[in-house]
Scaffold this active site. Structure first.
Site, PDB file in Angstrom:
ATOM      1  N   ASP A 106       0.816  -1.217   0.000  1.00 16.08           N
ATOM      2  CA  ASP A 106       0.000   0.000   0.000  1.00 16.08           C
ATOM      3  C   ASP A 106       0.853   1.272   0.000  1.00 16.08           C
ATOM      4  OD1 ASP A 106       0.903  -0.432   2.589  1.00 16.08           O
ATOM      5  OD2 ASP A 106      -1.066  -0.199   3.542  1.00 16.08           O
ATOM      6  N   ASP A 109       6.724   3.755   3.711  1.00 13.33           N
ATOM      7  CA  ASP A 109       6.945   4.805   4.705  1.00 13.33           C
ATOM      8  C   ASP A 109       8.401   4.672   5.165  1.00 13.33           C
ATOM      9  OD1 ASP A 109       6.793   6.616   6.768  1.00 13.33           O
ATOM     10  OD2 ASP A 109       5.207   5.632   7.864  1.00 13.33           O
ATOM     11  N   ASP A 164      -5.537   2.476   6.396  1.00 14.19           N
ATOM     12  CA  ASP A 164      -6.406   2.650   7.560  1.00 14.19           C
ATOM     13  C   ASP A 164      -5.811   3.560   8.627  1.00 14.19           C
ATOM     14  OD1 ASP A 164      -4.320   0.744   8.327  1.00 14.19           O
ATOM     15  OD2 ASP A 164      -5.468   0.537  10.180  1.00 14.19           O
TER      16      ASP A 164
HETATM   17  P1  IMP Z   1       6.829   0.984   6.561  1.00 14.56           P
HETATM   18  O1  IMP Z   1       7.093   2.040   7.601  1.00 14.56           O
HETATM   19  O2  IMP Z   1       7.364   1.377   5.202  1.00 14.56           O
HETATM   20  O3  IMP Z   1       7.365  -0.343   7.020  1.00 14.56           O
HETATM   21  O4  IMP Z   1       5.260   0.857   6.420  1.00 14.56           O
HETATM   22  C1  IMP Z   1       4.563  -0.164   7.085  1.00 14.56           C
HETATM   23  C2  IMP Z   1       3.081  -0.120   6.875  1.00 14.56           C
HETATM   24  O5  IMP Z   1       2.574   0.913   7.661  1.00 14.56           O
HETATM   25  C3  IMP Z   1       2.542   0.154   5.483  1.00 14.56           C
HETATM   26  O6  IMP Z   1       2.481  -1.001   4.701  1.00 14.56           O
HETATM   27  C4  IMP Z   1       1.156   0.656   5.828  1.00 14.56           C
HETATM   28  O7  IMP Z   1       0.260  -0.434   5.998  1.00 14.56           O
HETATM   29  C5  IMP Z   1       1.381   1.376   7.128  1.00 14.56           C
HETATM   30  N1  IMP Z   1       1.498   2.838   6.894  1.00 14.56           N
HETATM   31  C6  IMP Z   1       2.599   3.572   6.711  1.00 14.56           C
HETATM   32  N2  IMP Z   1       2.294   4.875   6.522  1.00 14.56           N
HETATM   33  C7  IMP Z   1       0.940   4.932   6.592  1.00 14.56           C
HETATM   34  C8  IMP Z   1      -0.008   6.014   6.449  1.00 14.56           C
HETATM   35  O8  IMP Z   1       0.313   7.188   6.200  1.00 14.56           O
HETATM   36  N3  IMP Z   1      -1.328   5.657   6.572  1.00 14.56           N
HETATM   37  C9  IMP Z   1      -1.750   4.378   6.822  1.00 14.56           C
HETATM   38  N4  IMP Z   1      -0.893   3.347   6.947  1.00 14.56           N
HETATM   39  C10 IMP Z   1       0.437   3.629   6.834  1.00 14.56           C
HETATM   40 MG    MG Z   2       0.689  -2.471   4.751  1.00 11.84          MG
END
Ligand code: IMP
Ligand code: MG
Length: 180
Positions: A106, A109, A164
């Site tokens: 999705d 981040d 979400d």
């Molecule tokens: P990561 O920090 O790249 O590992 O992101 C992990 C997960 O956090 C993503 O796959 C999303 O499901 C969730 N996530 C990160 N940023 C957002 C946001 O802005 N809104 C909603 N979910 C988020």
């Molecule tokens: Mg995710």
């Protein structure tokens, strides 16, 4: 409570129409890039729950023989801050050795989830791993190669189109910021 949910999200970042057009474009690109890989096997891997909407729409525009798989990885609990420790809530069922994996995610981040998944799927014998992300914040602390990005997005908490907050708002058909 008799108000409609969408009234709380007037700040649309990407409209339903923009999303549909862009996801279709990415599907066509993937079709062209993977058309010679069908014999090895192509698996589109949905990272639940956030990527479910994106993955389903994307697959409709991939005009190739593919399989779909689902993994659930959790790193946020019910907050807007990453725990930094992805946990597999549901692992994939299939043997992916020798297969080309397209991870549908999705949002990128911190990049910690994808970094973890690349290692996990490599260890399971994937032949290639390619990432298709719906959104990318470009603030990742891990160096993950993301081949397909639908949209670059601002560094704020985003909801809608699968994303979400505390498990709510995944059903918004567009992408919105959480705040005002
Ligand atoms: P990561 O920090 O790249 O590992 O992101 C992990 C997960 O956090 C993503 O796959 C999303 O499901 C969730 N996530 C990160 N940023 C957002 C946001 O802005 N809104 C909603 N979910 C988020
Ligand atoms: Mg995710």
């Amino acid at each position: 409570m008799n108000t409609k949910m969408s009234k709380d999200f007037p700040k649309v970042i990407f409209t339903e129409e923009e999303i549909a057009n862009r996801v279709a474009e990415i599907g066509v690109q993937i079709t062209n890039d993977f058309c010679d890989k069908q014999e090895d096997g192509i698996v589109v891997m949905c990272i639940l729950k956030g990527a479910a909407t994106f993955m389903c729409d994307l697959c409709k525009h991939i005009d190739l023989k593919i399989k779909t798989e689902f993994m659930c990885v959790s790193s946020y609990a019910d907050s807007t801050q990453s725990s930094g420790r992805p946990q597999i809530v549901k692992d994939l069922d299939a043997d992916i050795s020798g297969k080309h994996i397209i991870i549908a995610e999705d949002i990128v981040d911190s990049g910690i989830t994808l970094d973890f998944l690349i290692k996990h799927l490599s260890a399971r014998g994937a032949k290639t791993i390619t990432i298709a992300a719906f959104l990318h914040k470009h603030i990742a602390v891990r160096d993950v190669p993301v081949e397909y990005i639908c949209f670059d997005c601002p560094d704020e908490f985003i909801v809608g189109y699968g994303l979400d907050y505390a498990q709510y708002y995944r059903n918004l058909p567009y992408v919105s910021g959480l705040g005002e």
